[in-house]
Enzyme design. Sequence first.
Site, short mmCIF file in Angstrom:
data_model
loop_
_atom_site.label_atom_id
_atom_site.label_comp_id
_atom_site.label_asym_id
_atom_site.label_seq_id
_atom_site.Cartn_x
_atom_site.Cartn_y
_atom_site.Cartn_z
N ASP A 230 69.00 -123.06 -35.92
CA ASP A 230 67.61 -123.48 -36.13
C ASP A 230 66.67 -122.98 -35.04
O ASP A 230 66.29 -123.70 -34.12
CB ASP A 230 67.49 -125.00 -36.32
N ARG B 181 76.56 -130.30 -39.04
CA ARG B 181 75.76 -130.71 -37.87
C ARG B 181 76.23 -132.07 -37.37
O ARG B 181 76.91 -132.80 -38.12
CB ARG B 181 74.29 -130.83 -38.29
N ASP C 42 70.31 -132.99 -35.79
CA ASP C 42 70.51 -132.22 -37.03
C ASP C 42 70.44 -130.72 -36.75
O ASP C 42 70.73 -129.92 -37.64
CB ASP C 42 69.47 -132.61 -38.09
N ARG D 249 64.45 -127.00 -47.25
CA ARG D 249 63.93 -125.67 -47.60
C ARG D 249 65.02 -124.61 -47.48
O ARG D 249 64.75 -123.45 -47.23
CB ARG D 249 62.75 -125.31 -46.71
P1 AMP Z 1 63.73 -128.51 -38.70
O1 AMP Z 1 62.76 -129.09 -37.73
O2 AMP Z 1 63.41 -127.11 -39.09
O3 AMP Z 1 65.14 -128.65 -38.23
O4 AMP Z 1 63.57 -129.33 -40.04
C1 AMP Z 1 63.71 -130.73 -40.09
C2 AMP Z 1 63.79 -131.21 -41.52
O5 AMP Z 1 62.59 -130.90 -42.23
C3 AMP Z 1 64.90 -130.57 -42.33
O6 AMP Z 1 65.44 -131.56 -43.18
C4 AMP Z 1 64.20 -129.50 -43.10
O7 AMP Z 1 64.89 -129.15 -44.28
C5 AMP Z 1 62.88 -130.16 -43.40
N1 AMP Z 1 61.81 -129.16 -43.63
C6 AMP Z 1 61.26 -128.35 -42.73
N2 AMP Z 1 60.32 -127.55 -43.29
C7 AMP Z 1 60.29 -127.86 -44.60
C8 AMP Z 1 59.52 -127.38 -45.73
N3 AMP Z 1 58.62 -126.41 -45.62
N4 AMP Z 1 59.76 -127.95 -46.93
C9 AMP Z 1 60.68 -128.92 -47.06
N5 AMP Z 1 61.42 -129.42 -46.05
C10 AMP Z 1 61.23 -128.90 -44.83
MG MG Z 2 66.89 -128.18 -38.73
#
Ligand code: AMP
Ligand code: MG
Length: 473
Positions: free
Chosen positions: A255, A180, A245, A90
């Site tokens: 993040d 990362r 990540d 995203r």
């Molecule tokens: P995060 O927990 O925010 O670090 O996200 C973990 C993974 O989920 C990353 O690859 C993000 O890009 C993906 N991700 C989180 N929210 C979304 C969303 N709304 N749409 C698509 N991918 C998402």
């Molecule tokens: Mg992330």
Amino acid sequence: MTLHIPFDNSYAALPQGFYSRIAPTPVAAPALIAVNRDLAKQLRIDLPDDLAEIASIFSGNTLPDGAFPLAQLYAGHQFGQFNPQLGDGRAILLGETIGSDGMRRDIQLKGSGPTPYSRMGDGRAWLGPVLREYVVSEAMHALGVPTTRALAAVRTGEDIQRETLLPGAVLTRVASSHIRVGTFQIFAARRDGAALQQLYDYTKQRHYPDATDPADLLARVIERQAALVAHWMSLGFIHGVMNTDNCTLSGETIDYGPCAFMDSYDPQTVFSSIDRFGRYGYAAQADIIVWNMAQLATALIPLMPDPEAAVERFTAQVHAMPDLIRAEYESRFAAKIGISALRPGDSALVTDLLTRMHAQQADFTNTFRALADGDARDQFTDPAAFETWASGWTQRLAQEPDPKELMRRTNPVVIPRNHRIEQMIAAAVAGDDAPFHRLNQVLATPFADNPETADLRRPPDVSEVVPATFCGT
Ligand code: AMP
Ligand code: MG
């Protein structure tokens, strides 16, 4: 004047396998919430007077000249489980600029629509996490913590489906880079030695030009991450989702999902609703960062000429990390009680205070600040518990040149308290952005005493306590 970003893109020059070229998906009705003018200036971005034009760029509706939009590929351990392919699901990198300070930085849109790595997600973000990240990342910067920053926040004019329909928004994030631990992990897991070498060369050039080899680069990342986590802990900050990540090579905090600052001191504090076992709780952060660095070390092994010798060397480096963190932690906490250089017994003095604060549920931020202001006893339900400690402390401070000044510069008056963030988000959802702007303004000078901010210093009352935070994805 039109909005001009002096792009100087380098990630885009890496091989195709490092990213997917993908443009942001336009939104219905972009409306600017905030743009960070100081940061824009540092990035040498000219902002036009026309707010609609700014909103159009930072919502992804208009692609600025020179942008090369892409989603980065990476993998990562999420709560200890290796996910072999994540990537920006995203987020879209617009490109990089060289700032007025000579530093290269990424400019990235978050919530800008689907990418090839979105899996089941919609590629969008709702207003809550966008404003939380804006406020908290900028507050962390003002507190002196290495962090990504917030350049802009824009409402999309579209509702998105979460548990309910919520207003969508896009955050523009600025980072020293988005490399990362998981970026190294993906190429190591795929046994793509050529890509791993290219990523190493790129990272070395961008962040550690003096590094002599992967072992040396590892040592430098370990150093920065040890300092970072100790700094977080000295402010009562809990990141909440320290997956590999979400752990940068640059040593910046990245993040801001379920992150929060603790109110009353308890080393076991966990806020994140999905962190059921406390893997990323307050005190656990010092252990988990070592685990994360072990994953980075593992990913770097194929780059070494003699893998067996590398295992031995990297193991020693990772095993030495807890001592590095402890040293950083001890000197930061010593400063918080007015001690400029550690002497034997000082760390015990800190531990004793923290034990008493825990037993009395003393507010973390306010207790430390009150030490400088001379009214810390009021933070304890039983003031005798404080006074017993304070007699030894006062004796020790007699040997310090200017403990009050040191304490006032290390103990903030205001932090972005969780209940204030939640209240700010609720107001913004109802269309009132004033609390958001006020938080940003006050948190820009977190060490300043200002009687007008008394309400923001106050810990939550029972009705305001926020028991859990959410990733907001
Ligand atoms: P995060 O927990 O925010 O670090 O996200 C973990 C993974 O989920 C990353 O690859 C993000 O890009 C993906 N991700 C989180 N929210 C979304 C969303 N709304 N749409 C698509 N991918 C998402
Ligand atoms: Mg992330």
